[in-house]
Design an enzyme around this catalytic site. Structure first.
Site, short mmCIF file in Angstrom:
data_model
loop_
_atom_site.label_atom_id
_atom_site.label_comp_id
_atom_site.label_asym_id
_atom_site.label_seq_id
_atom_site.Cartn_x
_atom_site.Cartn_y
_atom_site.Cartn_z
N CYS A 183 -1.67 2.74 -6.69
CA CYS A 183 -0.80 3.19 -5.60
C CYS A 183 -1.61 4.00 -4.59
O CYS A 183 -2.27 4.96 -4.97
CB CYS A 183 0.35 4.04 -6.13
SG CYS A 183 1.32 4.75 -4.77
N LEU A 195 6.57 6.23 -3.78
CA LEU A 195 7.05 6.06 -5.16
C LEU A 195 8.51 6.42 -5.35
O LEU A 195 8.92 6.83 -6.45
CB LEU A 195 6.19 6.89 -6.12
CG LEU A 195 4.86 6.27 -6.52
CD1 LEU A 195 3.83 7.36 -6.85
CD2 LEU A 195 5.03 5.36 -7.72
N ASN A 198 0.80 0.24 -12.70
CA ASN A 198 0.40 0.45 -11.31
C ASN A 198 -0.74 1.47 -11.27
O ASN A 198 -0.51 2.67 -11.22
CB ASN A 198 1.58 0.91 -10.46
CG ASN A 198 1.22 0.98 -8.98
OD1 ASN A 198 0.06 0.78 -8.62
ND2 ASN A 198 2.20 1.26 -8.15
N LYS A 238 -2.50 -3.58 -12.48
CA LYS A 238 -2.56 -3.89 -11.05
C LYS A 238 -3.72 -3.12 -10.41
O LYS A 238 -3.75 -1.89 -10.44
CB LYS A 238 -1.24 -3.54 -10.36
CG LYS A 238 -1.19 -4.03 -8.92
CD LYS A 238 0.21 -3.98 -8.35
CE LYS A 238 0.27 -4.53 -6.94
NZ LYS A 238 1.63 -4.51 -6.39
N GLY A 269 -1.09 -10.48 -1.87
CA GLY A 269 -1.71 -9.98 -0.65
C GLY A 269 -1.60 -11.02 0.45
O GLY A 269 -2.35 -11.99 0.46
O1 RRO Z 1 5.71 3.72 -3.15
C1 RRO Z 1 4.73 3.46 -2.44
O2 RRO Z 1 4.50 4.09 -1.40
C2 RRO Z 1 3.79 2.38 -2.79
C3 RRO Z 1 3.33 2.13 -4.06
BR1 RRO Z 1 3.98 3.01 -5.56
C4 RRO Z 1 2.33 1.13 -4.26
O3 RRO Z 1 1.86 0.86 -5.38
N1 RRO Z 1 1.89 0.46 -3.18
C5 RRO Z 1 2.34 0.72 -1.94
O4 RRO Z 1 1.89 0.10 -0.97
N2 RRO Z 1 3.31 1.67 -1.75
#
Ligand code: RRO
Length: 325
Positions: A131, A72, A128, A167, A245
């Protein structure tokens, strides 16, 4: 083939969006591609506070895609408003922008939406809920908790009139039920799917390949997972769906359309080639033209086309019944 499509009260010049986390806030890719050549993009997820992200390495490739644990990394709400959204407002003409937001609580999601709602430069929010890499939160993502999905979507709905995409997660055993919950709570569209939790280990040491340990799997390996989840969602909601995807080729995008995606997002492919998005948009137009398809919209399966009772290829009746129960 007409690739433009009308959704959420605006025109997308084509159905291809750059996925969250793969294009920063647009500015990061502006030197290598014309962002207005795609239908739109979704920003990196914004959190209330700035986040430095996880320990390196944050990405690793494998034979069927890649795995990431970026953690993030983002400038936080205040800097996003001060530095990122004004750039988008000043530089993006036709691309439709969604701001991705990620919180740890319902209240955090609401504060993020409220905090940016009055800003210019974007159409809506992508919540989101899925995550896989939020160490601070831990545990399964919000998208796997029906009560959390309902509360977050309803809370944000009460704070904005902008389009809200929720999502959802690829490892949801009942993506259809979650889609129905997000719909009832007031979402305007659903994005399926985020990356799939996974782990790669080094043979020599047994140590994880990523600094954070596990991460989210994306790329071709994710495509059948995303298509399955999107199809399950189509059976339970009338909302527009956004498929993501493992999409690289026009055929991949059309497969998502055939099970209900009105828009598609391209993610991992952009890391290999920053121009993968515009190339896909051009390829789609050619794909349809060569086959005499009048419009992208003609390829998109509506809610009635994919019914809960429909047979899923490769499933036995028993497993189908379990899945729907
Ligand atoms: O930042 C991430 O590691 C990350 C996020 Br927020 C997400 O929603 N999906 C992802 O594969 N990585």
């Amino acid at each position: 083939m007409r690739v433009a499509t009308e959704l959420f009260g605006v025109t997308f010049r084509n159905p291809v969006l750059l996925a969250a986390g793969t294009c920063g806030f647009g500015q990061e890719l502006a030197d290598v591609l014309d962002l207005d050549s795609v239908g739109g993009f979704v920003t990196k997820s914004v959190t209330l506070e700035p986040r430095a992200g996880n320990a390196a390495p944050r990405v690793a490739e494998f034979s069927a895609g890649m795995i990431n644990s970026v953690g993030l990394a983002n400038p936080g709400l205040d800097a996003a408003k001060r530095d990122k959204l004004p750039w988008i407002a000043a530089n993006i003409r036709s691309a439709v922008v969604f701001v991705s937001v990620a919180g740890h609580t319902v209240e955090e999601f609401c504060r993020l939406v409220e905090g940016m709602d009055g800003e210019a430069g974007f159409l809506g929010f992508e919540l989101n809920l899925s995550c896989p890499n939020d160490a601070r939160r831990g545990g399964p993502s919000f998208a796997l908790d029906p009560a959390a999905v309902a509360e977050i979507v309803a809370g944000c709905r009460a704070r904005t009139q902008r389009p809200l995409l929720a999502k959802l997660a690829p490892d949801d055993p009942d993506a259809g039920a979650t889609a129905a919950i997000a719909t009832d709570a007031g979402a305007d569209g659903l994005t399926l799917v985020n990356t799939l939790p996974g782990l790669l280990l080094r043979a020599a040491s047994g140590a994880p390949e990523l600094g954070a340990g596990g991460g989210g799997v994306s790329g071709p390996a994710l495509r059948p997972v995303g298509i399955r989840a999107l199809r399950a969602a189509r059976a339970r909601t009338h909302l527009p769906l956004v498929g993501v995807g493992g999409i690289l080729s026009p055929e991949d995008a059309v497969a998502y359309a055939r099970c209900g995606a009105s828009l598609v997002q391209i993610g991992t492919a952009t890391f290999a080639d920053p121009r993968a998005g515009p190339r896909l948009a051009a390829g789609l137009e050619r794909w349809g033209r060569e086959r005499g398809v009048a419009a992208w919209d003609d390829l998109v399966a509506g809610p009635a086309a994919v019914r809960p009772g429909a047979r899923m290829p490769g499933r036995t009746e028993t497993r189908e019944a379990q899945w729907r129960a």
